[in-house]
Design an enzyme around this catalytic site. Structure first.
Site, PDB file in Angstrom:
ATOM      1  N   ASP A  81       1.287  -1.060  -0.478  1.00  0.00           N
ATOM      2  CA  ASP A  81       0.081  -0.177   0.159  1.00  0.00           C
ATOM      3  C   ASP A  81       0.931   1.243   0.506  1.00  0.00           C
ATOM      4  O   ASP A  81       2.025   1.569   0.964  1.00  0.00           O
ATOM      5  CB  ASP A  81      -0.960   0.020   1.603  1.00  0.00           C
ATOM      6  CG  ASP A  81      -2.242   1.357   1.692  1.00  0.00           C
ATOM      7  OD1 ASP A  81      -2.545   1.563   0.733  1.00  0.00           O
ATOM      8  OD2 ASP A  81      -2.516   0.983   2.237  1.00  0.00           O
ATOM      9  N   HIS A  82       0.335   2.292  -1.154  1.00  0.00           N
ATOM     10  CA  HIS A  82       0.997   3.569  -0.787  1.00  0.00           C
ATOM     11  C   HIS A  82       2.362   3.650  -1.055  1.00  0.00           C
ATOM     12  O   HIS A  82       3.696   4.193  -0.011  1.00  0.00           O
ATOM     13  CB  HIS A  82       0.583   4.569   0.608  1.00  0.00           C
ATOM     14  CG  HIS A  82      -0.441   4.436   0.684  1.00  0.00           C
ATOM     15  ND1 HIS A  82      -0.758   5.966  -0.135  1.00  0.00           N
ATOM     16  CD2 HIS A  82      -1.635   4.169   1.093  1.00  0.00           C
ATOM     17  CE1 HIS A  82      -2.281   6.171   0.148  1.00  0.00           C
ATOM     18  NE2 HIS A  82      -2.882   5.248   1.317  1.00  0.00           N
ATOM     19  N   HIS A 177      -7.588  10.532   4.667  1.00  0.00           N
ATOM     20  CA  HIS A 177      -7.306   9.284   6.043  1.00  0.00           C
ATOM     21  C   HIS A 177      -7.659   9.387   7.696  1.00  0.00           C
ATOM     22  O   HIS A 177      -7.148  11.203   7.477  1.00  0.00           O
ATOM     23  CB  HIS A 177      -5.797   9.253   5.378  1.00  0.00           C
ATOM     24  CG  HIS A 177      -4.659   8.630   4.433  1.00  0.00           C
ATOM     25  ND1 HIS A 177      -4.545   9.465   3.076  1.00  0.00           N
ATOM     26  CD2 HIS A 177      -5.349   7.508   3.290  1.00  0.00           C
ATOM     27  CE1 HIS A 177      -4.565   7.730   1.880  1.00  0.00           C
ATOM     28  NE2 HIS A 177      -5.042   7.546   2.643  1.00  0.00           N
ATOM     29  N   GLY A 178      -7.593   8.682   7.882  1.00  0.00           N
ATOM     30  CA  GLY A 178      -7.967   8.962   9.440  1.00  0.00           C
ATOM     31  C   GLY A 178      -9.581   9.248   9.901  1.00  0.00           C
ATOM     32  O   GLY A 178     -10.337   9.805   8.880  1.00  0.00           O
ATOM     33  N   HIS A 205      -9.963   5.479  -1.023  1.00  0.00           N
ATOM     34  CA  HIS A 205      -8.368   5.609   0.630  1.00  0.00           C
ATOM     35  C   HIS A 205      -9.401   5.752   1.297  1.00  0.00           C
ATOM     36  O   HIS A 205     -10.277   6.630   1.459  1.00  0.00           O
ATOM     37  CB  HIS A 205      -7.315   6.113   0.116  1.00  0.00           C
ATOM     38  CG  HIS A 205      -6.286   5.010  -0.781  1.00  0.00           C
ATOM     39  ND1 HIS A 205      -4.884   4.919  -0.158  1.00  0.00           N
ATOM     40  CD2 HIS A 205      -6.599   4.336  -2.273  1.00  0.00           C
ATOM     41  CE1 HIS A 205      -4.336   3.907  -1.390  1.00  0.00           C
ATOM     42  NE2 HIS A 205      -5.470   3.773  -1.820  1.00  0.00           N
ATOM     43  N   SER A 208     -12.184   4.770   6.764  1.00  0.00           N
ATOM     44  CA  SER A 208     -12.387   4.662   8.058  1.00  0.00           C
ATOM     45  C   SER A 208     -13.908   5.821   8.753  1.00  0.00           C
ATOM     46  O   SER A 208     -14.786   4.964   9.084  1.00  0.00           O
ATOM     47  CB  SER A 208     -11.331   4.474   8.752  1.00  0.00           C
ATOM     48  OG  SER A 208     -10.713   3.543   8.887  1.00  0.00           O
ATOM     49  N   ASN A 227     -10.587   0.993   1.265  1.00  0.00           N
ATOM     50  CA  ASN A 227      -9.428   1.029   2.211  1.00  0.00           C
ATOM     51  C   ASN A 227      -9.236   1.281   3.251  1.00  0.00           C
ATOM     52  O   ASN A 227      -9.873   2.355   3.915  1.00  0.00           O
ATOM     53  CB  ASN A 227      -8.041   1.659   1.931  1.00  0.00           C
ATOM     54  CG  ASN A 227      -7.026   0.926   0.421  1.00  0.00           C
ATOM     55  OD1 ASN A 227      -7.817   0.187  -0.034  1.00  0.00           O
ATOM     56  ND2 ASN A 227      -6.021   1.840  -0.137  1.00  0.00           N
ATOM     57  N   VAL A 228      -9.694   0.808   4.592  1.00  0.00           N
ATOM     58  CA  VAL A 228      -9.922   0.210   5.973  1.00  0.00           C
ATOM     59  C   VAL A 228      -8.038   0.338   6.824  1.00  0.00           C
ATOM     60  O   VAL A 228      -7.871  -0.630   6.844  1.00  0.00           O
ATOM     61  CB  VAL A 228     -10.602  -0.302   6.622  1.00  0.00           C
ATOM     62  CG1 VAL A 228     -11.141   0.238   7.937  1.00  0.00           C
ATOM     63  CG2 VAL A 228     -12.129  -0.065   6.186  1.00  0.00           C
ATOM     64  N   THR A 230      -7.183   3.324  10.247  1.00  0.00           N
ATOM     65  CA  THR A 230      -7.917   3.834  11.750  1.00  0.00           C
ATOM     66  C   THR A 230      -8.688   2.859  12.330  1.00  0.00           C
ATOM     67  O   THR A 230      -8.950   2.709  12.896  1.00  0.00           O
ATOM     68  CB  THR A 230      -8.342   5.376  11.452  1.00  0.00           C
ATOM     69  OG1 THR A 230      -7.420   5.511  10.379  1.00  0.00           O
ATOM     70  CG2 THR A 230      -8.449   5.394  12.339  1.00  0.00           C
TER      71      THR A 230
END
Ligand code: 13P
Ligand code: ZN
Length: 279
Positions: A81-82, A177-178, A205, A208, A227-228, A230
């Site tokens: 990932d990333h 993200h987060g 992405h 969460s 994508n999960v 957090t």
């Protein structure tokens, strides 16, 4: 069994579901992801960033994830990932990853295209699937950090795909993200427009913070990989904290509670993605 990303997402596209992609970094989190998928007979993406791998050793952790994927009763795509450069993707390919992402989303379009093409030329001859990204997500993930999102424009996504030919295309349409103070609002119309002008399965992405009904709507709008991280880590931490607060001193029991709590998150997300029973 180990699976590559392209066939996993192709099947998801044909049957209109998505495959959950969960970040792991140690044996307990790897187990949480694989056990969750096995219990629901679902395909799954077990993904690790460079930071996740470096935590206990790049090759050692990769081996652990690949070994567990091999023994799984369901298809498990072990995904890098990333990836921050073609060189870091090359390292992941050498470690045996069947799938990898190069994240050039912070770069200018031309530079993103150049390095993305380089990544594809490393991966494709070896049968390794490639995820690329166009548009930017706010928030922090491993070495990636952005203050503001830049939503993906459909025509830019189409041109990017034409030039780079990824197996999966990550886009920005409202997630970050987060955790964030505001509720995340997905631009479903934008996702549909991007999906209409691109061929590659779409990736979101930073999901969460996405409300459950939005996960379902994203899948219906054409998203095939979510994508999960957090949510999984928070559940893990909370369960470990609870055990410690209860006075538990056996570290295995504390970490085991974390693993089981993370597995619950995986199972919930698999159900929302509609992939239960699709292995
Ligand atoms: P979240 O931490 O917001 O779930 O994002 C995970 C992610 O995008 C991993 O690549
Ligand atoms: Zn991400």
């Amino acid at each position: 069994m180990i699976a590559s990303l392209a066939p996993l997402l192709k099947k998801a596209e044909q049957k209109n579901y998505a495959v959950g992609a969960f970040n792991a970094f140690n044996l307990e989190t790897i187990e949480a992801v694989v056990r969750g998928a096995e219990s629901l007979h679902s395909p799954v993406i077990l993904q690790l960033t460079e930071g996740d791998l470096e935590h206990c050793g790049f090759n050692e952790t990769a081996l652990l994830a690949l070994y567990r994927a091999k023994s799984a009763s369901v298809p498990v795509c072990v995904h890098f990932d990333h990836g921050k450069s073609p060189a870091s993707v090359k390292r992941a390919v050498a470690a045996g990853f069947p799938s990898a992402m190069f994240d050039g989303s912070a770069l200018e379009f031309k530079e993103n295209v150049r390095l993305s093409k380089q990544t594809v030329s490393i991966c494709r001859p070896k049968g390794v699937s490639v995820e690329l990204e166009i548009g930017r997500l706010a928030g922090k993930e491993d070495y990636v950090s952005e203050v503001k999102s830049v939503f993906t424009l459909p025509e830019v996504a189409a041109e990017f795909e034409r030039l780079t030919k990824p197996d999966a295309l990550a886009v920005s349409a409202g997630t970050s993200h987060g955790w964030h103070s505001q509720k995340e609002v997905l631009d479903l119309a934008l996702l549909k427009r991007i999906d209409a002008v691109t061929k590659a399965p779409l990736v979101l992405h930073g999901t969460s913070g996405l409300p459950d009904d939005m996960v379902r709507k994203a899948v219906n709008a054409g998203v095939r990989k979510l994508n999960v991280k957090t949510q999984l880590h928070d559940a893990f931490n909370a369960a470990v904290k609870k055990k410690l607060a209860q006075g538990e001193t056996d570290t295995r029991k504390c970490l085991g509670a974390g693993r089981d709590a993370a597995q619950q998150v995986v199972e919930k997300r698999i159900r929302l993605c509609g992939s239960a029973g699709k292995a």
